[in-house]
Scaffold this active site. Structure first.
Site, PDB file in Angstrom:
ATOM      1  N   LYS A 103      50.350  30.021  -0.211  1.00 54.12           N
ATOM      2  CA  LYS A 103      51.422  30.592   0.634  1.00 54.12           C
ATOM      3  C   LYS A 103      51.835  29.619   1.741  1.00 54.12           C
ATOM      4  CE  LYS A 103      48.899  34.114   1.946  1.00 54.12           C
ATOM      5  NZ  LYS A 103      47.658  33.770   1.235  1.00 54.12           N
ATOM      6  N   ARG A 153      39.576  22.943   0.316  1.00 55.87           N
ATOM      7  CA  ARG A 153      40.679  22.769   1.280  1.00 55.87           C
ATOM      8  C   ARG A 153      40.164  22.118   2.569  1.00 55.87           C
ATOM      9  NH1 ARG A 153      44.101  27.857   3.167  1.00 55.87           N
ATOM     10  NH2 ARG A 153      42.044  28.678   3.670  1.00 55.87           N
ATOM     11  N   ARG A 165      50.605  42.521   5.482  1.00 52.42           N
ATOM     12  CA  ARG A 165      49.357  42.548   4.705  1.00 52.42           C
ATOM     13  C   ARG A 165      49.017  43.957   4.249  1.00 52.42           C
ATOM     14  NH1 ARG A 165      47.511  37.116   5.589  1.00 52.42           N
ATOM     15  NH2 ARG A 165      45.309  37.032   5.225  1.00 52.42           N
ATOM     16  N   ARG A 205      38.092  25.210   7.255  1.00 51.76           N
ATOM     17  CA  ARG A 205      38.354  26.396   8.079  1.00 51.76           C
ATOM     18  C   ARG A 205      37.098  27.249   8.167  1.00 51.76           C
ATOM     19  NH1 ARG A 205      43.930  29.276   6.400  1.00 51.76           N
ATOM     20  NH2 ARG A 205      42.606  31.109   6.262  1.00 51.76           N
ATOM     21  N   ARG A 243      37.472  38.119   1.858  1.00 50.93           N
ATOM     22  CA  ARG A 243      38.934  38.021   1.980  1.00 50.93           C
ATOM     23  C   ARG A 243      39.619  38.395   0.669  1.00 50.93           C
ATOM     24  NH1 ARG A 243      39.148  32.052   3.529  1.00 50.93           N
ATOM     25  NH2 ARG A 243      41.400  32.233   3.426  1.00 50.93           N
TER      26      ARG A 243
HETATM   27  P1  G5P Z   1      45.628  33.395   6.583  1.00 55.01           P
HETATM   28  O1  G5P Z   1      45.559  32.178   7.388  1.00 55.01           O
HETATM   29  O2  G5P Z   1      46.932  33.989   6.248  1.00 55.01           O
HETATM   30  P2  G5P Z   1      44.903  33.678   3.777  1.00 55.01           P
HETATM   31  O3  G5P Z   1      43.515  34.073   3.443  1.00 55.01           O
HETATM   32  O4  G5P Z   1      45.932  34.683   3.500  1.00 55.01           O
HETATM   33  O5  G5P Z   1      44.781  33.146   5.278  1.00 55.01           O
HETATM   34  P3  G5P Z   1      45.045  30.988   3.102  1.00 55.01           P
HETATM   35  O6  G5P Z   1      43.568  30.848   2.953  1.00 55.01           O
HETATM   36  O7  G5P Z   1      45.680  30.385   4.310  1.00 55.01           O
HETATM   37  O8  G5P Z   1      45.453  32.498   2.989  1.00 55.01           O
HETATM   38  P4  G5P Z   1      47.173  30.024   1.405  1.00 55.01           P
HETATM   39  O9  G5P Z   1      47.984  29.779   2.629  1.00 55.01           O
HETATM   40  O10 G5P Z   1      47.696  30.992   0.404  1.00 55.01           O
HETATM   41  O11 G5P Z   1      45.679  30.431   1.759  1.00 55.01           O
HETATM   42  O12 G5P Z   1      46.914  28.658   0.648  1.00 55.01           O
HETATM   43  P5  G5P Z   1      47.159  27.117   1.089  1.00 55.01           P
HETATM   44  O13 G5P Z   1      46.390  26.786   2.305  1.00 55.01           O
HETATM   45  O14 G5P Z   1      48.617  26.830   1.079  1.00 55.01           O
HETATM   46  O15 G5P Z   1      46.518  26.383  -0.195  1.00 55.01           O
HETATM   47  C1  G5P Z   1      45.119  26.473  -0.458  1.00 55.01           C
HETATM   48  C2  G5P Z   1      44.630  25.128  -1.037  1.00 55.01           C
HETATM   49  O16 G5P Z   1      45.207  24.934  -2.330  1.00 55.01           O
HETATM   50  C3  G5P Z   1      45.052  23.900  -0.193  1.00 55.01           C
HETATM   51  O17 G5P Z   1      43.991  22.975  -0.189  1.00 55.01           O
HETATM   52  C4  G5P Z   1      46.293  23.343  -0.919  1.00 55.01           C
HETATM   53  O18 G5P Z   1      46.414  21.938  -0.762  1.00 55.01           O
HETATM   54  C5  G5P Z   1      46.021  23.743  -2.385  1.00 55.01           C
HETATM   55  N1  G5P Z   1      47.261  24.148  -3.096  1.00 55.01           N
HETATM   56  C6  G5P Z   1      48.271  24.899  -2.588  1.00 55.01           C
HETATM   57  N2  G5P Z   1      49.227  25.113  -3.501  1.00 55.01           N
HETATM   58  C7  G5P Z   1      48.815  24.492  -4.642  1.00 55.01           C
HETATM   59  C8  G5P Z   1      49.391  24.347  -5.960  1.00 55.01           C
HETATM   60  O19 G5P Z   1      50.482  24.871  -6.264  1.00 55.01           O
HETATM   61  N3  G5P Z   1      48.682  23.651  -6.877  1.00 55.01           N
HETATM   62  C9  G5P Z   1      47.480  23.066  -6.563  1.00 55.01           C
HETATM   63  N4  G5P Z   1      46.820  22.388  -7.526  1.00 55.01           N
HETATM   64  N5  G5P Z   1      46.899  23.166  -5.330  1.00 55.01           N
HETATM   65  C10 G5P Z   1      47.555  23.863  -4.390  1.00 55.01           C
HETATM   66  O20 G5P Z   1      44.780  34.545   7.292  1.00 55.01           O
HETATM   67  C11 G5P Z   1      43.517  34.275   7.815  1.00 55.01           C
HETATM   68  C12 G5P Z   1      42.973  35.529   8.479  1.00 55.01           C
HETATM   69  O21 G5P Z   1      43.822  35.897   9.554  1.00 55.01           O
HETATM   70  C13 G5P Z   1      43.943  37.318   9.663  1.00 55.01           C
HETATM   71  C14 G5P Z   1      42.956  37.887   8.647  1.00 55.01           C
HETATM   72  O22 G5P Z   1      41.709  38.030   9.286  1.00 55.01           O
HETATM   73  C15 G5P Z   1      42.895  36.785   7.583  1.00 55.01           C
HETATM   74  O23 G5P Z   1      41.707  36.808   6.823  1.00 55.01           O
HETATM   75  N6  G5P Z   1      45.324  37.705   9.379  1.00 55.01           N
HETATM   76  C16 G5P Z   1      45.799  38.955   9.438  1.00 55.01           C
HETATM   77  N7  G5P Z   1      45.195  40.127   9.747  1.00 55.01           N
HETATM   78  C17 G5P Z   1      45.962  41.238   9.707  1.00 55.01           C
HETATM   79  N8  G5P Z   1      47.257  41.238   9.352  1.00 55.01           N
HETATM   80  C18 G5P Z   1      47.914  40.081   9.051  1.00 55.01           C
HETATM   81  N9  G5P Z   1      49.207  40.102   8.699  1.00 55.01           N
HETATM   82  C19 G5P Z   1      47.169  38.870   9.093  1.00 55.01           C
HETATM   83  N10 G5P Z   1      47.478  37.573   8.852  1.00 55.01           N
HETATM   84  C20 G5P Z   1      46.363  36.883   9.031  1.00 55.01           C
HETATM   85 MG    MG Z   2      47.584  29.833   4.732  1.00 59.34          MG
END
Ligand code: G5P
Ligand code: MG
Length: 223
Positions: free
Chosen positions: A13, A124, A88, A157, A168
């Site tokens: 995302k 990551r 969410r 992280r 998660r």
């Molecule tokens: P976050 O920060 O929103 P998450 O758990 O939803 O955290 P996260 O971990 O940030 O999501 P992402 O953003 O979906 O994952 O993924 P990313 O970082 O872009 O990519 C992950 C890895 O894969 C990276 O190393 C990247 O280089 C690689 N990659 C990406 N795309 C590709 C691809 O297409 N191909 C390949 N081969 N690799 C790829 O939320 C964190 C916490 O904050 C709170 C909660 O406690 C949550 O747990 N929070 C909320 N709480 C309540 N309500 C809300 N709305 C909240 N929002 C956050």
């Molecule tokens: Mg993210």
């Protein structure tokens, strides 16, 4: 246009939201990044959020709603924005609609199997200075442990530990997945295959966005 990116932790995302911001000029709003900034600045909100985030649980709707509302009301969001990590749950989705009523929505869910999600999250690395995201396997930095963009240090992280990752993923299934039916009913939901490379996933996303933006343009022009 309001673009909402859904997808389990690690689905990409944040990565795709940054590319959409670059290519389409929609401001990226990442609830996770905003919360991490609050933690970094040791604000009251940050202190309250930290506990839930360290456990892999959702932060309360009130706290997240507060920072999202403030962000969406800034000038750079007037022409559209891309949400990464918000809403969410159904109550956050309803709050968003109430807050910014008339905006056309496009909801993209990046789909990926759990095995790959865990692999991606474990490898990551993020920059402590600018937040750029890398991957030891798929997207390594040129110099080990150092950010290509700003020279900052790359770290793991706090919530990318195996036991927190598991929590998660569970929370996503239980609390966020119901949003898919919600947005499907509104006819604004589009699934995206997340198994491909980052540029390939973006191509899929841009096909949908281009079509939606064109529909929007035609609707605005018609009397
Ligand atoms: P976050 O920060 O929103 P998450 O758990 O939803 O955290 P996260 O971990 O940030 O999501 P992402 O953003 O979906 O994952 O993924 P990313 O970082 O872009 O990519 C992950 C890895 O894969 C990276 O190393 C990247 O280089 C690689 N990659 C990406 N795309 C590709 C691809 O297409 N191909 C390949 N081969 N690799 C790829 O939320 C964190 C916490 O904050 C709170 C909660 O406690 C949550 O747990 N929070 C909320 N709480 C309540 N309500 C809300 N709305 C909240 N929002 C956050
Ligand atoms: Mg993210």
């Amino acid at each position: 246009m309001r673009i909402i990116l859904l997808g389990a932790p690690g689905s990409g995302k944040g990565t795709q939201a940054s590319i959409i911001e670059d290519k389409y000029g929609f401001s990226k709003i990442s609830s996770g990044d905003l919360l991490r900034q609050e933690i970094e600045q040791k604000t009251n909100l940050g202190l309250k959020a930290q506990e839930a985030m360290d456990k892999g649980h959702l932060v309360s709707d009130e706290l997240v709603g507060e920072i999202i509302k403030k962000r969406i009301s800034s000038q750079d969001c007037k022409n559209g924005y891309v949400l990464d990590g918000f809403p969410r749950n159904i109550s956050q989705a309803k709050y968003l609609e109430k807050m910014d009523r008339r905006r056309k929505e496009t909801v993209l869910e990046i789909e990926l199997e759990e095995k790959v999600l865990i692999q991606r999250l474990s490898s990551r690395r993020v920059c402590v200075e600018c937040g750029a995201v890398f991957n030891l396997e798929g997207r390594p930095s040129k110099k080990k442990g150092i950010c290509d963009a700003c020279g900052g240090l790359l770290i793991q992280r706090r919530d990318d530990k195996p036991e927190v990752i598991r929590e998660r993923l569970k929370v996503y299934q239980q609390q966020t997945k119901p949003l898919i039916e919600y947005y499907r009913d509104k006819k604004v939901y589009f699934p995206i295959d997340g198994k491909k490379t980052i540029p390939e996933v973006f191509v899929e996303i841009s096909k949908i966005l281009d079509k939606r933006l064109e529909e929007d343009r035609v609707t605005r022009q018609s009397p």
